[in-house]
Structures are given as structure tokens and as C-alpha cells.
Write a protein that holds these residues in place. Structure first.
Motif, short mmCIF file in Angstrom:
data_model
loop_
_atom_site.label_atom_id
_atom_site.label_comp_id
_atom_site.label_asym_id
_atom_site.label_seq_id
_atom_site.Cartn_x
_atom_site.Cartn_y
_atom_site.Cartn_z
N GLN A 80 31.34 12.45 -4.93
CA GLN A 80 32.54 13.10 -5.46
C GLN A 80 33.44 12.08 -6.13
O GLN A 80 34.03 12.36 -7.19
CB GLN A 80 33.28 13.80 -4.33
N LEU A 84 34.58 12.13 -9.94
CA LEU A 84 35.99 12.06 -10.34
C LEU A 84 36.23 10.90 -11.30
O LEU A 84 36.94 11.02 -12.29
CB LEU A 84 36.87 11.93 -9.10
N ARG A 168 42.86 20.65 -12.94
CA ARG A 168 43.51 19.47 -12.38
C ARG A 168 44.06 18.58 -13.47
O ARG A 168 43.36 18.29 -14.45
CB ARG A 168 42.53 18.68 -11.52
N GLU A 172 46.77 14.83 -10.62
CA GLU A 172 46.13 15.51 -9.50
C GLU A 172 44.75 14.94 -9.21
O GLU A 172 44.35 14.79 -8.05
CB GLU A 172 46.04 17.01 -9.79
N MET A 173 44.02 14.63 -10.28
CA MET A 173 42.69 14.04 -10.10
C MET A 173 42.79 12.66 -9.43
O MET A 173 41.98 12.31 -8.56
CB MET A 173 41.96 13.93 -11.43
N LYS A 174 43.79 11.88 -9.85
CA LYS A 174 43.98 10.57 -9.23
C LYS A 174 44.39 10.72 -7.76
O LYS A 174 43.94 9.95 -6.91
CB LYS A 174 45.04 9.79 -10.00
N GLN A 175 45.26 11.73 -7.50
CA GLN A 175 45.64 11.99 -6.12
C GLN A 175 44.44 12.42 -5.28
O GLN A 175 44.25 11.96 -4.15
CB GLN A 175 46.74 13.07 -6.08
N GLU A 176 43.64 13.32 -5.89
CA GLU A 176 42.41 13.77 -5.18
C GLU A 176 41.47 12.60 -4.94
O GLU A 176 40.88 12.48 -3.87
CB GLU A 176 41.72 14.85 -6.01
N ARG A 177 41.39 11.74 -5.96
CA ARG A 177 40.51 10.58 -5.79
C ARG A 177 41.03 9.67 -4.68
O ARG A 177 40.25 9.12 -3.89
CB ARG A 177 40.42 9.79 -7.09
N GLU A 179 42.77 10.58 -2.10
CA GLU A 179 42.50 11.23 -0.82
C GLU A 179 41.03 11.07 -0.42
O GLU A 179 40.70 10.79 0.74
CB GLU A 179 42.86 12.71 -0.91
N LYS A 180 40.15 11.25 -1.41
CA LYS A 180 38.72 11.10 -1.11
C LYS A 180 38.37 9.64 -0.81
O LYS A 180 37.47 9.34 -0.03
CB LYS A 180 37.86 11.62 -2.26
#
Length: 337
Positions: A80, A84, A168, A172-177, A179-180
């Protein structure tokens, strides 16, 4: 002869020889006993090592199962993250990047129905503003209808609020990244903890069995050391046994020589006595022969004297007979006259 036979069977150093033989038998018995104990100890040590190895493998297999599960989850998160990173990298110059600049609010329109990776992040679409209508994906819940409004997609009006989808943003993608990435790091930390727990459990297991095995090995070394001394002790006892045997033979030899010397002395005395007897008998024989000769001579002489005496007596008798005959004859003559 009886005393000689008794001396041959007599054992002057019997106790010393018996003690040596008993010691030799005891050492040989102890050697066999120690050999059996050492082999049993080796088997027990091997069994403990096998048990330790088996439990170690069980720990490793259990840890491996846990780590495999974490690795699978980590691989999913890693995939993932890579996806991303690829999307973030592809966003620059892509269709959605163009929409950001030329079609504000596209997230609520085309963003609802266009595929994110193959459409929105594509670099091959060459988008431009135009009045032509475009096609969209089919959906039974979009409630399509013909309209001439400017907000239509390719001349089709859609109820996009029925689509629960949001596009996203880069943030948001950077935040999701991020978090992952935290989840990925947690998986990495969990793998490290599992490896450390495995090493700690293996260390505790090995310490537990190492202590038992060390004590058993020390006991085995003590048994082997004791058994290693047996050949020297046995050699010394055998040497002592041979020494006492030699002394026993020497004692018997001396005794036999003493007996033989005594027998020789007795035999010599018997010889001297026999010679004396022979000499005495010889003298007796000589004396007897002399006596017999004297007796024979005396007897012969007496016989001669007797014969002479008998002859004289016979002659005297004959004279008396003649005289009587003459007297008888004179008497008869006188009677006749």
C-alpha cells in the motif's frame, strides 16, 4: 615325603595374594560398573540435548508462525505504501493535476465516477476544455436523465450524491501514507520484538538445559576420571600380586631346599648307618666264619678224639672178650680134666 607335599600345598603369603586378587576383581567389577554408568550418562546427556533442540524448534516454529503473519501484514502495508508513493509521484502532470488547475470541484463530479489510478492519474489522456460530452461508467443507482444543463457529463445528468466516494487530496494521501508508515513501522517493531522474544526464550531454554547438561557432563567427567585411574591401580595390584607370587615361589623353593637338605642329611645318615651295618655285619660274618671254622676244627678234633676213644674202648672190649674167652676155655679145660 608327606611334609614335602604339605610344603608344596602350603601358602605362606596366602592373605597377601588373596587381598591382591580380591582388589583386582573389585577393580574389574568397578570398571564395568563405571563403563555402564558413563554410557547411561552419555545417553541421558544426548536425551537432554535432543529435548532442548526439540523445544527450541517448537519455539522457533511458533515464533515463525507469528512472524509470518506479521510479515504478511507488513508486506500488505508495504504494498500500500508503494502504491501511495507511486500515486503521489504520478499525480504530478496527471489528469487530476490538470483538473485541479482547470476544473475546480472536479472531485464531486468526474472524481466520483473516474477510476483513480488508470484515469485520474494517467499521463496519456491529454485533457482540454471542450463542449463535447463524454461517457461515464454505468451504475444502476445514478438515476440518469437527459438534460441541457451546463453541469451535465456528456449530456447526461447524474445523481452523484448517491456515490459514496471521495478523491484523496495530496495532503490526505500524505497523511494516509504517514499513518500506514506508522503501521509499517509497528509491524517492523513487532517483528523485532518477536525475534528478541524468541532469542530470549531460546536463551532461557538453553540456560536451563545447559545447567542440567553441564552438571551431567561434570558427573560424566568424574566417572571417566575415576575409570581412567583403574588401569594404573590394576597395574599396581597386578604387580603386587606378581611380587607376592614370586615371594611365595621363593619361600616354597627355600622350604623345599631346606626339606631336601634335611632329606639329604637323613639319607646320608642312613647311608652311614647302612655302611656301618654292612661293616658290622661283615665283621660279624668274619667272626662267624672264624667261629664256624674253630667250631668245625674243634668238632673235627673232638670227633677224632672220640673215634680214638671208641677204638680204644673197642680194643679194650675185644681184649676183655679174649680174656673172658681164655678164662672160659681154661675153665672148661679144668672141668674136663
Amino acid at each position: 615325603k608327606l611334609r614335602q607335599q604339605k610344603a608344596l600345598h602350603e601358602e605362606h603369603y596366602r592373605k597377601e595374594i588373596s587381598d591382591c586378587e580380591a582388589g583386582i576383581d573389585e577393580l574389574r567389577r568397578r570398571d564395568k560398573e563405571l563403563d555402564l554408568q558413563i554410557r547411561r550418562q552419555q545417553m541421558d546427556i544426548g536425551q537432554r540435548r535432543n529435548e532442548c533442540e526439540l523445544k527450541r524448534k517448537e519455539l522457533e516454529m511458533a515464533a515463525q508462525r507469528s512472524m509470518d503473519a506479521v510479515r504478511r501484514e507488513k508486506a500488505d502495508v508495504e504494498g500500500q505504501l508503494q502504491a501511495l508513493d507511486a500515486l503521489i509521484e504520478k499525480r504530478k502532470g496527471s489528469f487530476c493535476d490538470w483538473l485541479e488547475q482547470h476544473n475546480p470541484g472536479w472531485q464531486e463530479t468526474i472524481g466520483k465516477v473516474a477510476d483513480e489510478e488508470s484515469v485520474l492519474y494517467s499521463h496519456e489522456l491529454h485533457p482540454q476544455l471542450a463542449k463535447e460530452e463524454e461517457s461515464v461508467l454505468y451504475n444502476h443507482e445514478l438515476n440518469p436523465r437527459l438534460t441541457d444543463d451546463a453541469g451535465t457529463l456528456f449530456g447526461v445528468s447524474l445523481n452523484l450524491s448517491a456515490i459514496d466516494r471521495s478523491i484523496r487530496t495530496p495532503e490526505e494521501m500524505k497523511q494516509e501514507r504517514a499513518e500506514k508508515q506508522i503501521v509499517y513501522q509497528e509491524h517492523c517493531n513487532q517483528l523485532t520484538r518477536l525475534a528478541e522474544e524468541l532469542n530470549e526464550n531460546i536463551s532461557l531454554l538453553e540456560k536451563k538445559y545447559s545447567k542440567q547438561i553441564r552438571e551431567m557432563v561434570e558427573q560424566q567427567h568424574l566417572l571417566e576420571a575415576e575409570r581412567g585411574q583403574i588401569p594404573y591401580k590394576l597395574k599396581n595390584l597386578q604387580a603386587d600380586h606378581a611380587t607376592w607370587k614370586t615371594k611365595e615361589e621363593e619361600w616354597k623353593r627355600v622350604r623345599m631346599e631346606e626339606f631336601q637338605a634335611g632329606l639329604n642329611e637323613i639319607a646320608h645318615r642312613f647311608y652311614l648307618a647302612d655302611e656301618e651295618k654292612k661293616k658290622y655285619l661283615s665283621e660279624r660274618e668274619k667272626q662267624l666264619k672264624a667261629c664256624q671254622k674253630n667250631y668245625k676244627d674243634a668238632k673235627t678234633e673232638l670227633q677224632l678224639e672220640l673215634d680214638r676213644y671208641v677204638d680204644e674202648v673197642r680194643q679194650e672190649i675185644d681184649r676183655h672178650k679174649q680174656l673172658i674167652e681164655e678164662q672160659k676155655r681154661e675153665l672148661r679145660q679144668a672141668q674136663d680134666a
